[in-house]
Design a protein around this motif. Structure first.
Motif, PDB file in Angstrom:
ATOM      1  N   UNK A  92      22.195  20.770  56.023  1.00 47.52           N
ATOM      2  CA  UNK A  92      21.566  20.903  54.711  1.00 47.52           C
ATOM      3  C   UNK A  92      22.592  20.699  53.598  1.00 47.52           C
ATOM      4  N   UNK A  93      22.148  20.080  52.513  1.00 48.52           N
ATOM      5  CA  UNK A  93      23.020  19.865  51.360  1.00 48.52           C
ATOM      6  C   UNK A  93      23.465  21.181  50.728  1.00 48.52           C
ATOM      7  N   UNK A  94      22.865  22.285  51.114  1.00 42.36           N
ATOM      8  CA  UNK A  94      23.263  23.587  50.574  1.00 42.36           C
ATOM      9  C   UNK A  94      24.729  23.900  50.860  1.00 42.36           C
ATOM     10  N   UNK A  95      25.277  23.323  51.919  1.00 42.07           N
ATOM     11  CA  UNK A  95      26.643  23.687  52.305  1.00 42.07           C
ATOM     12  C   UNK A  95      27.687  23.168  51.319  1.00 42.07           C
ATOM     13  N   UNK A  96      27.329  22.175  50.503  1.00 42.60           N
ATOM     14  CA  UNK A  96      28.305  21.676  49.537  1.00 42.60           C
ATOM     15  C   UNK A  96      28.097  22.288  48.151  1.00 42.60           C
ATOM     16  N   UNK A  97      27.134  23.189  48.019  1.00 36.02           N
ATOM     17  CA  UNK A  97      26.880  23.815  46.722  1.00 36.02           C
ATOM     18  C   UNK A  97      28.009  24.763  46.331  1.00 36.02           C
ATOM     19  N   UNK A 102      32.966  27.867  52.330  1.00 35.92           N
ATOM     20  CA  UNK A 102      32.897  27.361  53.705  1.00 35.92           C
ATOM     21  C   UNK A 102      34.066  27.904  54.519  1.00 35.92           C
ATOM     22  N   UNK A 103      33.816  28.286  55.763  1.00 34.81           N
ATOM     23  CA  UNK A 103      34.874  28.842  56.606  1.00 34.81           C
ATOM     24  C   UNK A 103      35.075  27.983  57.852  1.00 34.81           C
ATOM     25  N   UNK A 104      36.301  27.992  58.329  1.00 37.40           N
ATOM     26  CA  UNK A 104      36.655  27.297  59.559  1.00 37.40           C
ATOM     27  C   UNK A 104      37.443  28.258  60.438  1.00 37.40           C
ATOM     28  N   UNK A 105      37.110  28.286  61.716  1.00 35.36           N
ATOM     29  CA  UNK A 105      37.789  29.156  62.666  1.00 35.36           C
ATOM     30  C   UNK A 105      38.960  28.394  63.289  1.00 35.36           C
ATOM     31  N   UNK A 106      40.133  29.019  63.307  1.00 31.39           N
ATOM     32  CA  UNK A 106      41.333  28.424  63.904  1.00 31.39           C
ATOM     33  C   UNK A 106      41.627  29.169  65.199  1.00 31.39           C
ATOM     34  N   UNK A 107      41.596  28.464  66.311  1.00 34.21           N
ATOM     35  CA  UNK A 107      41.800  29.060  67.637  1.00 34.21           C
ATOM     36  C   UNK A 107      42.969  28.374  68.338  1.00 34.21           C
ATOM     37  N   UNK A 108      43.445  29.012  69.402  1.00 34.24           N
ATOM     38  CA  UNK A 108      44.539  28.442  70.181  1.00 34.24           C
ATOM     39  C   UNK A 108      45.898  28.629  69.533  1.00 34.24           C
ATOM     40  N   UNK A 223      35.380  16.274  45.153  1.00 35.07           N
ATOM     41  CA  UNK A 223      34.925  17.026  46.323  1.00 35.07           C
ATOM     42  C   UNK A 223      34.238  16.099  47.334  1.00 35.07           C
ATOM     43  N   UNK A 224      34.481  16.324  48.600  1.00 34.31           N
ATOM     44  CA  UNK A 224      33.879  15.485  49.640  1.00 34.31           C
ATOM     45  C   UNK A 224      32.364  15.696  49.631  1.00 34.31           C
ATOM     46  N   UNK A 225      31.582  14.628  49.462  1.00 34.84           N
ATOM     47  CA  UNK A 225      30.130  14.784  49.501  1.00 34.84           C
ATOM     48  C   UNK A 225      29.642  14.986  50.929  1.00 34.84           C
ATOM     49  N   UNK A 226      28.413  15.433  51.057  1.00 34.66           N
ATOM     50  CA  UNK A 226      27.827  15.678  52.373  1.00 34.66           C
ATOM     51  C   UNK A 226      27.896  14.430  53.249  1.00 34.66           C
ATOM     52  N   UNK A 227      27.686  13.257  52.677  1.00 35.74           N
ATOM     53  CA  UNK A 227      27.667  12.011  53.447  1.00 35.74           C
ATOM     54  C   UNK A 227      28.984  11.754  54.163  1.00 35.74           C
ATOM     55  N   UNK A 228      30.063  12.332  53.664  1.00 35.68           N
ATOM     56  CA  UNK A 228      31.376  12.076  54.247  1.00 35.68           C
ATOM     57  C   UNK A 228      32.035  13.329  54.815  1.00 35.68           C
ATOM     58  N   UNK A 229      31.223  14.368  55.066  1.00 33.48           N
ATOM     59  CA  UNK A 229      31.738  15.513  55.803  1.00 33.48           C
ATOM     60  C   UNK A 229      32.059  16.737  55.011  1.00 33.48           C
TER      61      UNK A 229
END
Length: 404
Positions: A92-97, A102-108, A223-229
């Motif tokens: 959903x485009x909501x994620x770029x609002x 936004x969070x990312x999990x770092x493992x290893x 900012x990176x748009x939804x179309x590009x990640x």
């Protein structure tokens, strides 16, 4: 860490420079897209409605190609002309609002942690300019007609990403755990109901690339748009686009490659004729040296005998810098050294080249061939494979012109 065929060096900073310009050109040989054959143009999907429709070819809702000319007449490709390739429908485009949330999990790593984009922005920012190219760019030139989008040259662009180097994140979290051989990125796409979890977008690359990899939140200074990640993308310079994971939700250092189908059986250099792609076949990772000509046009009516014609194009070499580009006007029988022009934006970026020539009346086949700083030369012929991947053949990318 895994020893790569072309070992990466520390990332170089690059400046935002250049624009794209519109030209059109046709390839040698019988291969053409439906668009080139006169089929009605499809409309841009809503998530990519900002694209410059006049320079794009819409193959499907998730595959949009840039026409050959606009791809290479600038040191950078504008975002509204950059190709689109999604293996699954975007979230959903909501994620770029609210991108900073936004969070990312770092493992290893020794101290695994989930980090927001807001926190990542405090860990040191760098920019890298690189060629982003779909693994199947040039697939439409395979006589075997592999399944998948029949890309010509337009599933590629040269762009600048800005974000935090993965090596900074790793250092802040205590380093990589022993025995970890791969860097595995997982995308944030939502799997449709009933679809196997192995269909997730998750790719593994040799762990050594973390020294060059980036967790990026900007593309060409925006900012990176939804179309590009967007809002966050894992960037792996010098590798094909599928390895730069969109909407990245997890970055993990792992002992083994992902068990996802996109890793195990897709994007493999499986020989033509095999029933299916196999995990034992080489994975589509680094990009080989490649170049193509963007001008003059095939079918141009303004070429006159004895007048100067400037042959122009772009060249890149994956993880290595471009050393030189040679151009042939006789289909590869003889070669002349072209000049590298425009800014040098680092070893992962493409270089523009040009060669002025005077041609007598007649027909000509123009080709280009790049050599990188390690002596690797663009191949004459494609590597035949079931998926139509990594076509870097200079012969396939040649163009024909007529001079009156």
């Amino acid at each position: 860490m895994t020893d790569l065929p072309f070992a990466p060096n520390p990332m170089r900073r690059a400046l935002l420079t250049g624009t794209g310009a519109a030209v059109t050109i046709a390839a040698v040989g019988p291969w053409r897209t439906a668009f080139a054959q006169g089929a009605a143009a499809r409309p841009l999907p809503a998530f990519a409605a900002f694209k410059d429709a006049g320079t794009m070819i819409v193959h499907s809702a998730n595959t949009i190609e840039m026409r050959r000319g606009p791809a290479g007449n600038g040191s950078l490709t504008t975002v509204n002309q950059l190709y689109v390739r999604n293996n699954l429908a975007p979230p959903s485009a909501d994620i770029v609002a609210k991108p900073d949330d936004w969070t990312v999990k770092i493992e290893g790593v020794r101290r695994p942690k989930s980090l927001s984009v807001r926190e990542l922005k405090t860990m040191g920012t760098e920019s890298v300019t690189m060629v982003l190219q779909c693994s199947g760019n040039g697939r439409g030139m395979f006589p075997s007609k592999p399944s998948g989008t029949p890309w010509q040259t337009g599933a590629a662009g040269c762009i600048m990403w800005t974000g935090v180097p993965v090596r900074h994140v790793v250092a802040a979290l205590g380093g990589i755990n022993p025995g970890m051989k791969f860097l595995t990125g997982t995308g944030g796409e939502v799997l449709p109901a009933g679809i196997s979890p192995k269909s997730r977008v998750e790719r593994s690359v040799p762990a050594a690339v973390y020294e060059d990899a980036l967790l990026a939140w900007e593309i060409n200074g925006q900012p990176i748009p939804l179309a590009h990640g967007g809002p966050l993308r894992l960037i792996v310079p010098g590798f094909t686009g599928v390895n730069s994971i969109k909407y990245v939700k997890q970055v993990a250092f792992t002992a083994a490659e992902s068990d996802s189908s996109i890793q195990q059986t897709d994007y493999r250099m499986t020989p033509t004729g095999e029933a299916s792609q196999r995990p034992t076949d080489p994975s589509v990772w680094q990009m080989p040296p490649k170049s193509w000509i963007n001008t003059p046009l095939a079918g141009a009516t303004d070429l006159r005998a004895g007048e100067e014609v400037v042959v122009r194009g772009v060249a890149f070499a994956g993880v290595n810098a471009v050393k030189q580009v040679d151009v042939s006007i006789d289909g590869g029988q003889t070669w002349q050294r072209a000049a590298l022009v425009g800014p040098d934006l680092g070893r992962f970026a493409w270089r523009q080249f040009e060669l002025p020539v005077r041609l007598a009346a007649g027909k000509y086949v123009l080709a280009s061939r790049v050599t990188d700083v390690r002596g690797n030369v663009q191949t004459e012929n494609r590597v035949e494979n079931k998926g139509g991947y990594l076509n870097s053949s200079w012969r396939d990318h040649a163009v024909s012109i007529s001079v009156a």
